[in-house]
Motif scaffolding. Structure first.
Motif, short mmCIF file in Angstrom:
data_model
loop_
_atom_site.label_atom_id
_atom_site.label_comp_id
_atom_site.label_asym_id
_atom_site.label_seq_id
_atom_site.Cartn_x
_atom_site.Cartn_y
_atom_site.Cartn_z
N GLN A 6 10.30 8.72 -2.14
CA GLN A 6 8.87 9.06 -2.76
C GLN A 6 7.58 8.87 -1.62
O GLN A 6 6.90 9.80 -1.62
CB GLN A 6 8.85 8.67 -4.05
N TRP A 7 7.95 7.56 -1.45
CA TRP A 7 6.77 6.96 -0.44
C TRP A 7 6.84 7.77 0.89
O TRP A 7 5.73 7.97 1.40
CB TRP A 7 7.11 5.56 -0.25
N THR A 10 5.15 11.06 0.11
CA THR A 10 3.91 10.96 0.22
C THR A 10 2.98 10.72 1.49
O THR A 10 2.17 11.22 1.73
CB THR A 10 3.50 9.54 -0.73
N SER A 11 3.50 9.74 2.33
CA SER A 11 3.09 9.16 3.64
C SER A 11 3.24 10.76 4.37
O SER A 11 1.92 10.67 5.17
CB SER A 11 3.72 8.26 4.33
N THR A 140 0.22 5.54 5.61
CA THR A 140 -0.64 5.93 4.22
C THR A 140 -2.10 5.55 4.16
O THR A 140 -2.92 6.45 4.12
CB THR A 140 0.13 5.42 3.01
N VAL A 235 6.21 17.58 4.03
CA VAL A 235 6.80 17.25 2.98
C VAL A 235 8.35 18.32 3.24
O VAL A 235 9.35 17.50 3.16
CB VAL A 235 6.18 17.46 1.60
#
Length: 299
Positions: A6-7, A10-11, A140, A235
């Motif tokens: 998930q990280w 997101t990044s 991030t 993504v």
């Protein structure tokens, strides 16, 4: 879904968002090649940083890449200022020399013990799976900082992009803002190297902006759309890379190119198919009017 995955997503979304937004201004200012030069020029800086530090560290690698990119920028400006060579040719020369030096250093590192496990090869084509927790944090935080900077200085960037003389006339610090914009360009290229790769980072930097250009005439919407296209590409590329165990960079660019081709073909005003449909309707309308006119004359 695993929290680390998930990280990573997101990044990658934030990287694509920042790349698209910054790429919009680079495209409109006709500085697209600068991003390509910075991406390729970063490779020797990464290699030298590894040789000095002795192990993989994204922060150290980014510092090395930024220093190398800055030196490349100075070289380009020096060539343009002191020779008759134009900027595009100067960029091509510096890009080739720095990238060639980087390949030589990369080959030398890989021939030594432990070099092939250093993770430097991931910087060529990118690999989202190779991002560690600290790497994701650096990426991030940097991406969010750049996005906030764009939002804060959006009006000023807009003015210096379209009318530099007017900006100078109303007291806008043009040179300072150009420096800030150049810093953002270098920064977004540098932080995206491990995820997307040296070879293809410039494409993520420009392709979303090109796609967005087909959908709108307003800079605000173009910047937003470019960011969205970049985020979607990031993504989608990261997800496919994690599932298929292939380099992230090519996949990200494939998705970005698909969005560009869709925009090129089907955008309402500028799309090729839309233009063909409008021309067909105009021809039909013109023929109908001609028929009506001829019938009126015959009557």
């Amino acid at each position: 879904m695993d929290i680390n995955v998930q990280w990573v997503f997101t990044s990658m979304a934030l990287l694509g968002l920042a790349s698209g937004m910054i790429g919009t201004f680079a495209l409109l200012k006709k500085q697209s090649l600068i991003g390509d030069a910075m991406a390729h020029a970063a490779l020797p800086g990464i290699c030298i940083a590894f040789l000095l530090y002795g192990q993989k560290s994204l922060l150290v690698f980014l510092i090395g890449a930024a220093c190398s990119g800055y030196i490349a920028t100075v070289c380009i400006q020096f060539i343009v200022k002191h020779t008759r060579i134009k900027e595009d040719a100067a960029i091509g020369i510096v890009l080739s020399v720095f990238f060639g030096l980087g390949i030589v250093l990369l080959t030398w590192i890989n021939q030594h013990e432990g070099g092939n496990q250093s993770g430097i090869n991931d910087f060529l084509f990118g690999k989202a799976a190779s991002l560690t927790g600290s790497d994701v944090n650096v990426l991030t935080v940097t991406a969010i900082t750049m996005i906030i900077t764009i939002l804060i200085f959006f009006k000023e960037f807009k003015i210096i992009t379209f009318d530099r003389t007017f900006a100078q006339g109303i007291g806008v610090p043009v040179s300072l803002l150009n420096g800030v914009l150049m810093f953002l360009i270098v920064s977004v290229v540098v932080i995206g190297l491990q995820a997307v790769g040296v070879v293809l980072m410039s494409a993520l930097f420009i392709t979303p902006a090109l796609a967005a250009r087909y959908w709108t005439e307003k800079l605000e919407w173009m910047t937003l759309l470019a960011g969205v296209f970049g985020a979607l590409s990031g993504v989608a590329g990261a997800y496919t890379s994690l599932v298929a165990y292939v380099p992230t960079g090519p996949l990200v660019i494939i998705f970005a190119t698909m969005l560009f081709l869709f925009s090129f073909l089907f955008a309402p005003k500028r799309g090729l198919c839309s233009k063909m449909i409008r021309r067909y309707i105009q021809r039909r309308t013109l023929r109908s009017k001609q028929l009506v006119y001829k019938r009126g004359e015959q009557a």
